[in-house]
Design a protein around this motif. Structure first.
Motif, PDB file in Angstrom:
ATOM      1  N   ALA B  83       0.845  -1.205   0.000  1.00 20.68           N
ATOM      2  CA  ALA B  83       0.000   0.000   0.000  1.00 20.68           C
ATOM      3  C   ALA B  83       0.877   1.251   0.000  1.00 20.68           C
ATOM      4  O   ALA B  83       0.574   2.236  -0.685  1.00 20.68           O
ATOM      5  CB  ALA B  83      -0.927  -0.005   1.210  1.00 20.68           C
ATOM      6  N   GLY B  87       0.772   4.122  -2.806  1.00 22.90           N
ATOM      7  CA  GLY B  87       0.591   5.536  -2.471  1.00 22.90           C
ATOM      8  C   GLY B  87       1.722   6.383  -3.036  1.00 22.90           C
ATOM      9  O   GLY B  87       1.484   7.471  -3.591  1.00 22.90           O
ATOM     10  N   ALA B  97       4.067  10.693   1.125  1.00 25.07           N
ATOM     11  CA  ALA B  97       2.732  10.134   0.884  1.00 25.07           C
ATOM     12  C   ALA B  97       2.759   8.611   1.004  1.00 25.07           C
ATOM     13  O   ALA B  97       1.856   8.009   1.606  1.00 25.07           O
ATOM     14  CB  ALA B  97       2.223  10.550  -0.488  1.00 25.07           C
ATOM     15  N   CYS B 101       0.788   6.395   3.761  1.00 27.34           N
ATOM     16  CA  CYS B 101      -0.172   5.412   3.275  1.00 27.34           C
ATOM     17  C   CYS B 101       0.082   4.032   3.907  1.00 27.34           C
ATOM     18  O   CYS B 101      -0.841   3.389   4.410  1.00 27.34           O
ATOM     19  CB  CYS B 101      -0.017   5.333   1.754  1.00 27.34           C
TER      20      CYS B 101
END
Lengths: 245, 114
Positions: B83, B87, B97, B101
Motif C-alpha cells: 500500500a 501511495g 505520501a 499510506c
C-alpha cells in the motif's frame, strides 16, 4: 529553504557554512523519518536489554540506521559476535558506492583525503540524498564545512531521538512501537525507489526484494549477501545486454 | 561509565560488529573513490549490488521483524508495504505520501483485527 547566493559574503567563513549546514537539517522531511527511525532504535535497544550509553555510542560510531537495527536484533536474538559482524558488514556494502558517488561533489581539485574523513563518516542514506539536493547551492570551497554542519545536526537529532525512544520504551504502546519500526523499511524502500534512474537500479531493487526470502532458506548467516550479489549481478547483466543488443 | 555503556565486552562487540563493518566501506570508498569513473561499468555493477543488498535488508526486516513489529501478522506487514508503494506511485513518487499510506494501512489493519 533559500540559501544565500553563491557569491554572497554569507559564505565567506567556514563557521557560517557550518551553521547553514546545521540549519538545513530543518529543511527536509527525511529528518522526520530519521527521528522516528532512531526513536525506534532507542526503543528496540531498551527491549533487547542494551544500555542507553551503548545505543548512543552506536549512533555516533555506526551512523547507519539499517545496520544498527540488524546489529541490535541479531545480537538480541543470541547470534555470536562474528555472525553479527558478518550481517552488518554485508548490510554496509552500500556505503561504498555512496561515498564514491558523493565525494566528487564535496571535494575540490586539491583537497587532501584526510580532510574528507569526517565527511565520509557522516555519509549514510539521508546525507547522501541531501548532498545531491543541496550541494549545488553551496560554493565548492565551503562544502566540507557545510557537510560537517549537516552531519552534526542530523547526528544530534538522532541522539535526542534515541534518548526519547529508550526512556519511553517501557511505556510505549506496542502498536506505536510497531508503527515506528515499520517506518524504516517503508522509508528506505521508497527513497531508494525514488533514486532509481537506470534499468539496473530498478531491477536490482525488485529482484533484491524477491530473492531474499529464497536465500534466507539457506540459513547461511550471509543470506543478504547472497541474494544481493545475485540480484545485483542479474540486474547489471540485463542492462549491459540491453545496451549492447 | 561502566553503568552507562555496559562492560568492556559490550563496547568491544560494538566496535567489532558495529563500527568497523561500516567504517571499512566508507574508508575504502574514500581511498579508492577518486580513481573510479562515475559512469564506468564497475560502478554501475557495485551500485546495483548495493541497491539489491539494501533491498535484501528491507526484506529481512519485513520477513523476520524485530521487536514490536513481530506483533503485526505477516500478511498485514506485506500489504502495508505494498500500500505504501502504491501511495508513493500514485502521489508522483512522494516518499512522504507513501510512508503515510503504508502506516495508515498497518494501523487500520491492527485496529480491525482488534
Amino acid at each position: 529553504m533559500p540559501f544565500p547566493p553563491l557569491e554572497s559574503p554569507q559564505w565567506q567563513s567556514h563557521l557560517r557554512a557550518f551553521a547553514w549546514g546545521l540549519r538545513a537539517v530543518g529543511s527536509t522531511v527525511l529528518t522526520l523519518v530519521l527521528f522516528a527511525t532512531y526513536l525506534g532504535i532507542g526503543a528496540l535497544a531498551h527491549d533487547t536489554h542494551f544500555s542507553l550509553g551503548w545505543v548512543l555510542l552506536s549512533t555516533l560510531l555506526v551512523w547507519a540506521g539499517p545496520a544498527q537495527i540488524v546489529l541490535i536484533s541479531t545480537l538480541g536474538s543470541g547470534a555470536t559476535v562474528i555472525q553479527a559482524a558478518i550481517a552488518v558488514t554485508v548490510s554496509a556494502v552500500r556505503l561504498f558506492p555512496m561515498v564514491v558517488s558523493v565525494l566528487p561533489m564535496i571535494r575540490g581539485p586539491q583537497t587532501p583525503r584526510r580532510r574528507l574523513v569526517l565527511a565520509s563518516h557522516f555519509i549514510a542514506v539521508t546525507l547522501w540524498l541531501e548532498c545531491f539536493r543541496l550541494l549545488p547551492q553551496v560554493p565548492r570551497e565551503r562544502r566540507i564545512a557545510f557537510v560537517h554542519g549537516l552531519g552534526c545536526g542530523l547526528v544530534l537529532v538522532c541522539l535526542v531521538a534515541n534518548v526519547i525512544g529508550y526512556t519511553l520504551a517501557a511505556n510505549l504502546p506496542q502498536l506505536f512501537a510497531a508503527a515506528i519500526l515499520l517506518l524504516t523499511p517503508l522509508a528506505f524502500l521508497l527513497s531508494t525507489a525514488r533514486n532509481c534512474r537506470q534499468l539496473a537500479d530498478i531491477l536490482a531493487l525488485g529482484l533484491g526484494l524477491a530473492l531474499y526470502p529464497l536465500a534466507s532458506r539457506l540459513h547461511t548467516g550471509v543470506d543478504v549477501l547472497i541474494s544481493g550479489i545475485a540480484a545485483g549481478t542479474i540486474a547489471f547483466a540485463v542492462q549491459w545486454w540491453r545496451e549492447r543488443a | 561509565m561502566s553503568e552507562f555503556i555496559g562492560d568492556w565486552h559490550a563496547l568491544l562487540v560494538l566496535v567489532i560488529a558495529g563500527f568497523l563493518p561500516n567504517e571499512v566501506w566508507r574508508m575504502v570508498g574514500l581511498w579508492f573513490g577518486s580513481g573510479v569513473d562515475e559512469g564506468s561499468d564497475l560502478l554501475v555493477w557495485v551500485r546495483a549490488v548495493a541497491t539489491a543488498i539494501l533491498a535484501g535488508v528491507i526484506a529481512q526486516i519485513l520477513v523476520t521483524p524485530p521487536g514490536a513489529l513481530a506483533s503485526v501478522p505477516d500478511w498485514l506487514r506485506y500489504v502495508s508495504v505494498a500500500a505504501g508503494f502504491a501511495g508513493f506511485a500514485l502521489a508522483r513518487r512522494s516518499t512522504f505520501a507513501g510512508v503515510a499510506c503504508g502506516e495508515i494501512v498497518m494501523l487500520a489493519g491492527k485496529w480491525w483485527l482488534g
